[in-house]
Write a protein that holds these residues in place. Structure first.
Motif, PDB file in Angstrom:
ATOM      1  N   TYR A   1      12.718 -25.537 -10.996  1.00  0.00           N
ATOM      2  CA  TYR A   1      11.431 -25.158 -10.317  1.00  0.00           C
ATOM      3  C   TYR A   1      10.128 -25.659 -11.014  1.00  0.00           C
ATOM      4  N   GLN A   2      10.403 -25.691 -12.337  1.00  0.00           N
ATOM      5  CA  GLN A   2       9.374 -26.018 -13.375  1.00  0.00           C
ATOM      6  C   GLN A   2       9.339 -27.639 -13.623  1.00  0.00           C
ATOM      7  N   SER A   3      10.333 -28.390 -13.292  1.00  0.00           N
ATOM      8  CA  SER A   3      10.451 -29.521 -13.512  1.00  0.00           C
ATOM      9  C   SER A   3       8.922 -30.442 -12.996  1.00  0.00           C
ATOM     10  N   PRO A   4       8.957 -31.546 -13.730  1.00  0.00           N
ATOM     11  CA  PRO A   4       7.768 -32.321 -13.132  1.00  0.00           C
ATOM     12  C   PRO A   4       8.053 -33.025 -11.810  1.00  0.00           C
ATOM     13  N   LEU A   5       9.341 -33.214 -11.584  1.00  0.00           N
ATOM     14  CA  LEU A   5       9.610 -33.826 -10.202  1.00  0.00           C
ATOM     15  C   LEU A   5       9.008 -32.767  -9.048  1.00  0.00           C
ATOM     16  N   VAL A   6       9.484 -31.324  -9.166  1.00  0.00           N
ATOM     17  CA  VAL A   6       9.236 -30.359  -8.242  1.00  0.00           C
ATOM     18  C   VAL A   6       7.753 -30.262  -8.378  1.00  0.00           C
ATOM     19  N   MET A   7       7.267 -30.107  -9.344  1.00  0.00           N
ATOM     20  CA  MET A   7       5.812 -29.834  -9.380  1.00  0.00           C
ATOM     21  C   MET A   7       5.301 -31.028  -8.668  1.00  0.00           C
ATOM     22  N   PHE A   8       5.543 -32.247  -8.962  1.00  0.00           N
ATOM     23  CA  PHE A   8       4.997 -33.256  -8.030  1.00  0.00           C
ATOM     24  C   PHE A   8       4.970 -33.268  -6.731  1.00  0.00           C
ATOM     25  N   GLY A   9       6.174 -32.735  -6.376  1.00  0.00           N
ATOM     26  CA  GLY A   9       6.219 -32.610  -4.738  1.00  0.00           C
ATOM     27  C   GLY A   9       5.807 -31.152  -3.896  1.00  0.00           C
ATOM     28  N   GLN A  10       5.353 -30.350  -4.843  1.00  0.00           N
ATOM     29  CA  GLN A  10       4.498 -29.151  -4.116  1.00  0.00           C
ATOM     30  C   GLN A  10       3.382 -28.750  -4.878  1.00  0.00           C
ATOM     31  N   ILE A  11       3.056 -29.078  -6.079  1.00  0.00           N
ATOM     32  CA  ILE A  11       1.638 -28.479  -6.412  1.00  0.00           C
ATOM     33  C   ILE A  11       0.614 -29.418  -6.944  1.00  0.00           C
ATOM     34  N   LEU A  12       1.025 -30.619  -7.631  1.00  0.00           N
ATOM     35  CA  LEU A  12       0.249 -31.556  -8.447  1.00  0.00           C
ATOM     36  C   LEU A  12      -0.782 -32.127  -7.504  1.00  0.00           C
ATOM     37  N   MET A  13      -2.076 -31.963  -7.932  1.00  0.00           N
ATOM     38  CA  MET A  13      -3.217 -32.781  -7.275  1.00  0.00           C
ATOM     39  C   MET A  13      -3.922 -33.716  -8.111  1.00  0.00           C
ATOM     40  N   MET A  14      -4.582 -34.647  -7.680  1.00  0.00           N
ATOM     41  CA  MET A  14      -5.464 -35.432  -8.129  1.00  0.00           C
ATOM     42  C   MET A  14      -6.577 -34.721  -8.808  1.00  0.00           C
ATOM     43  N   PRO A  15      -6.997 -35.092 -10.045  1.00  0.00           N
ATOM     44  CA  PRO A  15      -8.494 -34.836 -10.554  1.00  0.00           C
ATOM     45  C   PRO A  15      -9.339 -35.035  -9.293  1.00  0.00           C
ATOM     46  N   LYS A  16     -10.745 -34.525  -9.125  1.00  0.00           N
ATOM     47  CA  LYS A  16     -11.548 -35.005  -8.123  1.00  0.00           C
ATOM     48  C   LYS A  16     -12.215 -36.121  -8.546  1.00  0.00           C
ATOM     49  N   TRP A  17     -12.612 -36.426  -9.561  1.00  0.00           N
ATOM     50  CA  TRP A  17     -13.341 -37.559 -10.076  1.00  0.00           C
ATOM     51  C   TRP A  17     -12.424 -38.607  -9.490  1.00  0.00           C
ATOM     52  N   LEU A  18     -11.134 -38.573  -9.986  1.00  0.00           N
ATOM     53  CA  LEU A  18     -10.309 -39.819  -9.751  1.00  0.00           C
ATOM     54  C   LEU A  18      -9.969 -39.676  -8.267  1.00  0.00           C
ATOM     55  N   SER A  19      -9.956 -38.980  -7.459  1.00  0.00           N
ATOM     56  CA  SER A  19      -9.794 -39.053  -6.110  1.00  0.00           C
ATOM     57  C   SER A  19     -10.735 -39.950  -5.582  1.00  0.00           C
ATOM     58  N   HIS A  20     -12.144 -39.416  -6.121  1.00  0.00           N
ATOM     59  CA  HIS A  20     -13.544 -40.078  -5.294  1.00  0.00           C
ATOM     60  C   HIS A  20     -13.350 -41.507  -5.993  1.00  0.00           C
ATOM     61  N   ALA A  21     -13.011 -41.830  -7.199  1.00  0.00           N
ATOM     62  CA  ALA A  21     -12.917 -43.066  -7.636  1.00  0.00           C
ATOM     63  C   ALA A  21     -11.879 -43.960  -6.783  1.00  0.00           C
ATOM     64  N   LEU A  22     -10.747 -43.712  -6.560  1.00  0.00           N
ATOM     65  CA  LEU A  22      -9.806 -44.257  -5.788  1.00  0.00           C
ATOM     66  C   LEU A  22     -10.215 -44.672  -4.399  1.00  0.00           C
ATOM     67  N   GLY A  23     -11.034 -43.538  -3.924  1.00  0.00           N
ATOM     68  CA  GLY A  23     -11.476 -43.651  -2.392  1.00  0.00           C
ATOM     69  C   GLY A  23     -12.454 -44.664  -2.461  1.00  0.00           C
ATOM     70  N   LEU A  24     -13.178 -45.410  -3.532  1.00  0.00           N
ATOM     71  CA  LEU A  24     -13.903 -46.348  -3.467  1.00  0.00           C
ATOM     72  C   LEU A  24     -13.307 -47.840  -3.480  1.00  0.00           C
ATOM     73  N   LEU A  25     -11.927 -47.844  -3.660  1.00  0.00           N
ATOM     74  CA  LEU A  25     -11.365 -48.992  -3.949  1.00  0.00           C
ATOM     75  C   LEU A  25     -11.062 -49.696  -2.674  1.00  0.00           C
ATOM     76  N   PRO A  26     -10.627 -49.176  -1.743  1.00  0.00           N
ATOM     77  CA  PRO A  26     -10.340 -49.890  -0.411  1.00  0.00           C
ATOM     78  C   PRO A  26     -11.525 -50.817   0.031  1.00  0.00           C
ATOM     79  N   GLY A  27     -12.873 -50.151   0.004  1.00  0.00           N
ATOM     80  CA  GLY A  27     -14.029 -50.856   0.386  1.00  0.00           C
ATOM     81  C   GLY A  27     -14.350 -51.960  -0.599  1.00  0.00           C
ATOM     82  N   ILE A  28     -14.337 -51.749  -2.005  1.00  0.00           N
ATOM     83  CA  ILE A  28     -14.350 -52.957  -2.836  1.00  0.00           C
ATOM     84  C   ILE A  28     -13.334 -54.107  -2.583  1.00  0.00           C
TER      85      ILE A  28
END
Length: 419
Positions: free
Chosen positions: A183-210
């Protein structure tokens, strides 16, 4: 020189200047007119899916306000990622007018193989993951061999594969029936709880328009250099602005809750990569050509067998990756993995998203939008505590409507000379 001969060069220059003005002044209004012209001619694109999502959201939010709560939408995105990746592979085979009925069993086999090698046999995580993906490559290669060399229809080959792969899955899991992942493995955490940092999610959100602006400007420059009609910068900037506002608004709203899941980010990244491959590479153009007319593509010099082989291999490999991610989502590899409605949802998502069952037309974004529609329906019915039988009936109805719309749009395109 006659008077008529003197008038002709001046008239020709005037027409050239008028044509340039038409091409260069085509801004937002021209882009909007072009959109409605395409719709009238049967080129609906993603419009039916967008309308469907709006209707679904309005209905379920009226019945249960929790439906549009940020954290509920985050859970919805987690659920979209696993089957959505499988559906991305289905788009590849549907573009050729073929089908793969074994993607559910392939995902279950990959899940069992990964869990067995990693947890039971003690293999390194990376090696176990590579082995699971390699299994998808092998299965896809077998389908390609059966289709290209023996002429076996993909329906029959993959139906046989569905049963064989399910048997292998049960054999690997044995009497235990399931393998729990750490349960504490990186893979399970990736599939259940890991979230992007807010600044990164907003930065990536700009890429499609660019990217829309950069690629659009390149297209406009090439078309003008070839003296072809090209849209104006106004329409391009309007499209990029709308896309950016929608994405950034969605990211902002999700960040009011838990945020944007890394797993969904991986899914979107794969969609973008496949969209580039479909639309801007020789391989992607060959896929559309083979799906539109196999014999014509062969006579044009396209290696048709290689195109079919690549589609089957990609489909099975994406199914294997989806199976591993599904195991991380549930923190286990079990006999139930890949069964139930996985096949239905993966195929239905591609069709509902706009990929044609007749071949030759499809988009990577079909998998993204289609799976969001399906999971939106499933999530809404779950919140209303309704029987799962309704979900099957509603999903089936939506799939039937999508096929009917595709058939009608195909007729309209043919009548307008755009088939």
């Amino acid at each position: 020189m006659s008077q008529l001969d003197q008038v002709r060069p001046e008239a020709s220059r005037e027409l050239d200047r008028s044509d340039v003005r038409v091409r260069r002044d085509e801004g937002v209004s021209g882009a909007i007119r072009g959109f409605f012209d395409r719709v009238r001619s049967g080129d609906l694109g993603m419009l039916p899916v967008a309308v469907g999502l709006v209707v679904i959201s309005l209905v379920f939010s009226a019945l249960n306000p929790v439906y549009l709560a940020p954290n509920n939408l985050v859970n919805l995105l987690f659920d979209c990622a696993t089957v959505g990746i499988i559906s991305l592979g289905i788009v590849c085979v549907l573009m050729l007018g073929e089908i793969d009925l074994s993607v559910g069993s392939m995902s279950g086999l990959a899940s069992a193989l990964f869990g067995s090698l990693w947890v039971t046999q003690g293999w390194p995580f990376e090696v176990a993951l590579l082995a699971a993906l390699l299994a998808g490559v092998v299965v896809g290669s077998i389908y390609a061999l059966l289709y290209n060399r023996l002429g076996m229809p993909s329906f029959v080959a993959t139906l046989a594969g569905l049963l064989a792969l399910l048997g292998l899955q049960l054999y690997i899991l044995g009497n235990a029936g399931s393998i729990n992942l750490p349960y504490q493995s990186p893979l399970v955490m990736f599939g259940q709880i890991l979230m992007m940092p807010k600044w990164l999610s907003h930065a990536l959100g700009l890429l499609p328009g660019i990217f829309t602006i950069v690629l659009g400007m390149r297209t406009i420059q090439r078309r003008r250099a070839a003296n072809l009609s090209a849209g104006g910068m106004g329409g391009l900037l309007f499209k990029a602005a709308v896309l950016t506002l929608v994405i950034e608004g969605a990211v902002y709203y999700l960040n009011l809750g838990r945020g944007v899941p890394w797993m969904f980010g991986l899914f979107v990244a794969l969609v973008i990569i496949m969209d580039y491959a479909f639309t801007r590479t020789k391989w992607g153009r060959s896929m559309q050509a083979v799906g539109g007319n196999k014999e014509a593509a062969r006579r044009a010099g396209i290696n048709v067998r290689r195109i079919y082989a690549s589609a089957f291999i990609l489909c099975s490999t994406f199914a294997a990756l989806g199976g591993v991610l599904a195991a991380s989502r549930l923190a286990s590899s079990s006999q139930q993995a890949g069964t139930g409605d996985v096949n239905l949802n993966a195929i239905a998502a591609a069709v509902i998203g706009g990929t044609s069952l007749f071949g030759g037309r499809g988009s990577a974004y079909s998998a993204l939008l289609g799976i969001i529609v399906i999971q939106a329906i499933a999530n809404g019915l779950t919140l209303l505590n309704l029987n799962s039988s309704l979900r099957y009936m509603i999903t089936g109805a939506v799939l039937a409507i999508a096929v009917i719309v595709d058939s009608l749009a195909r007729r309209s395109r043919a009548s307008h000379g755009r088939a």
